[in-house]
Design an enzyme around this catalytic site. Structure first.
Site, PDB file in Angstrom:
ATOM      1  CD  GLU A  96      -2.858   1.096   0.592  1.00  0.00           C
ATOM      2  OE1 GLU A  96      -2.502   1.528  -0.700  1.00  0.00           O
ATOM      3  OE2 GLU A  96      -4.130   1.507   0.849  1.00  0.00           O
ATOM      4  CG  ASP A  97      -0.915   4.598  -1.690  1.00  0.00           C
ATOM      5  OD1 ASP A  97      -1.609   4.055  -0.795  1.00  0.00           O
ATOM      6  OD2 ASP A  97      -1.392   5.490  -2.781  1.00  0.00           O
ATOM      7  CG  ASP A 100      -5.632   8.991   5.937  1.00  0.00           C
ATOM      8  OD1 ASP A 100      -4.825   9.795   6.812  1.00  0.00           O
ATOM      9  OD2 ASP A 100      -6.577   9.625   5.382  1.00  0.00           O
ATOM     10  CG  PHE A 149      -3.662  15.397   0.479  1.00  0.00           C
ATOM     11  CD1 PHE A 149      -4.485  14.289   0.819  1.00  0.00           C
ATOM     12  CD2 PHE A 149      -3.367  15.791  -0.811  1.00  0.00           C
ATOM     13  CE1 PHE A 149      -4.957  13.511  -0.124  1.00  0.00           C
ATOM     14  CE2 PHE A 149      -3.975  14.562  -1.795  1.00  0.00           C
ATOM     15  CZ  PHE A 149      -4.512  13.556  -1.593  1.00  0.00           C
ATOM     16  NE  ARG A 162      -2.600   8.426 -10.273  1.00  0.00           N
ATOM     17  CZ  ARG A 162      -3.239   8.045  -8.821  1.00  0.00           C
ATOM     18  NH1 ARG A 162      -2.735   7.771  -7.858  1.00  0.00           N
ATOM     19  NH2 ARG A 162      -4.719   8.369  -8.818  1.00  0.00           N
TER      20      ARG A 162
HETATM   21  P1  5GP Z   1      -7.678   5.096   3.881  1.00  0.00           P
HETATM   22  O1  5GP Z   1      -8.732   4.150   3.944  1.00  0.00           O
HETATM   23  O2  5GP Z   1      -6.394   4.602   5.026  1.00  0.00           O
HETATM   24  O3  5GP Z   1      -8.044   6.422   4.830  1.00  0.00           O
HETATM   25  O4  5GP Z   1      -7.152   5.535   2.857  1.00  0.00           O
HETATM   26  C1  5GP Z   1      -5.975   5.152   2.122  1.00  0.00           C
HETATM   27  C2  5GP Z   1      -6.082   5.587   0.697  1.00  0.00           C
HETATM   28  O5  5GP Z   1      -6.321   6.906   0.772  1.00  0.00           O
HETATM   29  C3  5GP Z   1      -4.375   5.634   0.282  1.00  0.00           C
HETATM   30  O6  5GP Z   1      -4.446   4.571  -0.405  1.00  0.00           O
HETATM   31  C4  5GP Z   1      -4.498   6.713  -0.727  1.00  0.00           C
HETATM   32  O7  5GP Z   1      -5.092   6.437  -1.986  1.00  0.00           O
HETATM   33  C5  5GP Z   1      -5.535   7.672  -0.039  1.00  0.00           C
HETATM   34  N1  5GP Z   1      -4.961   8.741   0.888  1.00  0.00           N
HETATM   35  C6  5GP Z   1      -4.732   8.785   2.082  1.00  0.00           C
HETATM   36  N2  5GP Z   1      -3.845   9.837   2.574  1.00  0.00           N
HETATM   37  C7  5GP Z   1      -3.500  10.444   1.528  1.00  0.00           C
HETATM   38  C8  5GP Z   1      -2.527  11.428   1.236  1.00  0.00           C
HETATM   39  O8  5GP Z   1      -1.992  12.266   1.986  1.00  0.00           O
HETATM   40  N3  5GP Z   1      -2.461  11.706  -0.223  1.00  0.00           N
HETATM   41  C9  5GP Z   1      -2.799  11.161  -1.089  1.00  0.00           C
HETATM   42  N4  5GP Z   1      -2.663  11.349  -2.509  1.00  0.00           N
HETATM   43  N5  5GP Z   1      -3.692   9.907  -0.939  1.00  0.00           N
HETATM   44  C10 5GP Z   1      -3.928   9.637   0.446  1.00  0.00           C
END
Ligand code: 5GP
Length: 173
Positions: A96-97, A100, A149, A162
């Site tokens: 995973e990138d 959050d 972010f 990206r």
């Molecule tokens: P979660 O379900 O953990 O809130 O969301 C995870 C996904 O939200 C990540 O895979 C990513 O695609 C997106 N995301 C969460 N934080 C960021 C951020 O700071 N920047 C970007 N570009 N995407 C984020």
């Protein structure tokens, strides 16, 4: 207009990915793991990671939607594209990138567990623990970052940025 400011440099990323790859390689000797990349954000990280792993492995992808075009997770997660590979009995490493709120990952991990893989571990390049709404254990964590972010190295804002080689904050100009 938003303006990307470098937060984690390409050199810091390179070093971290090498460290993660070394740990993963030691843990998966002779295991032929299936790496599951979560699209779209993880594709740059995954492609750097697998070239450093230099061991037998397979790759598949899933795609989820949750953010839409904003910067806040809706928590309302939909799997748009699921795996093409059977995972029963396999060693699974989810890549995973960024984690959050954890909402999208935890529902996906639950779904994977129902298919009875031999193991499931998680590698995430970025972690924003202050935003977590549901617990997620990251076996191979990269950088812990504050609640801002970020874009670049595969991560977008509204499909932009990206391609940036560094991880950046977005500043208002
Ligand atoms: P979660 O379900 O953990 O809130 O969301 C995870 C996904 O939200 C990540 O895979 C990513 O695609 C997106 N995301 C969460 N934080 C960021 C951020 O700071 N920047 C970007 N570009 N995407 C984020």
């Amino acid at each position: 207009m938003e303006n990307p400011r470098v937060f984690i440099t390409r050199e810091q990323i390179r070093q971290k990915v090498a460290e993660l790859a070394e740990r993963i390689r030691q843990d998966y000797v002779n295991k032929n793991p299936l790496l599951i990349g979560i699209l779209k954000g993880s594709f740059v990280f995954l492609s750097d990671l697998i070239r450093l792993l230099d061991m037998p492995l397979e790759v598949d992808f899933i795609r989820m939607s949750s953010y839409g075009s904003g910067t806040e997770s809706s928590g309302d997660v939909e799997v748009i594209q699921y795996l093409r590979t059977a995972i029963e009995g396999r060693e699974i490493l989810v890549v995973e990138d960024i984690v959050d709120t954890g909402l999208s990952l935890s529902s996906f991990l639950d779904r994977l567990r129902q298919e009875k893989p031999a193991s499931i571990r998680l590698c995430a390049l970025l972690d924003k623990p202050s935003r977590r709404k549901t617990p997620v254990h990251i076996d191979y964590p990269g950088f812990t970052i504050p609640d801002r972010f970020v874009v670049g190295y595969g991560l977008d804002f509204d499909e932009k940025y990206r391609y940036l080689p560094d991880i950046c904050y977005l500043e208002e100009e």
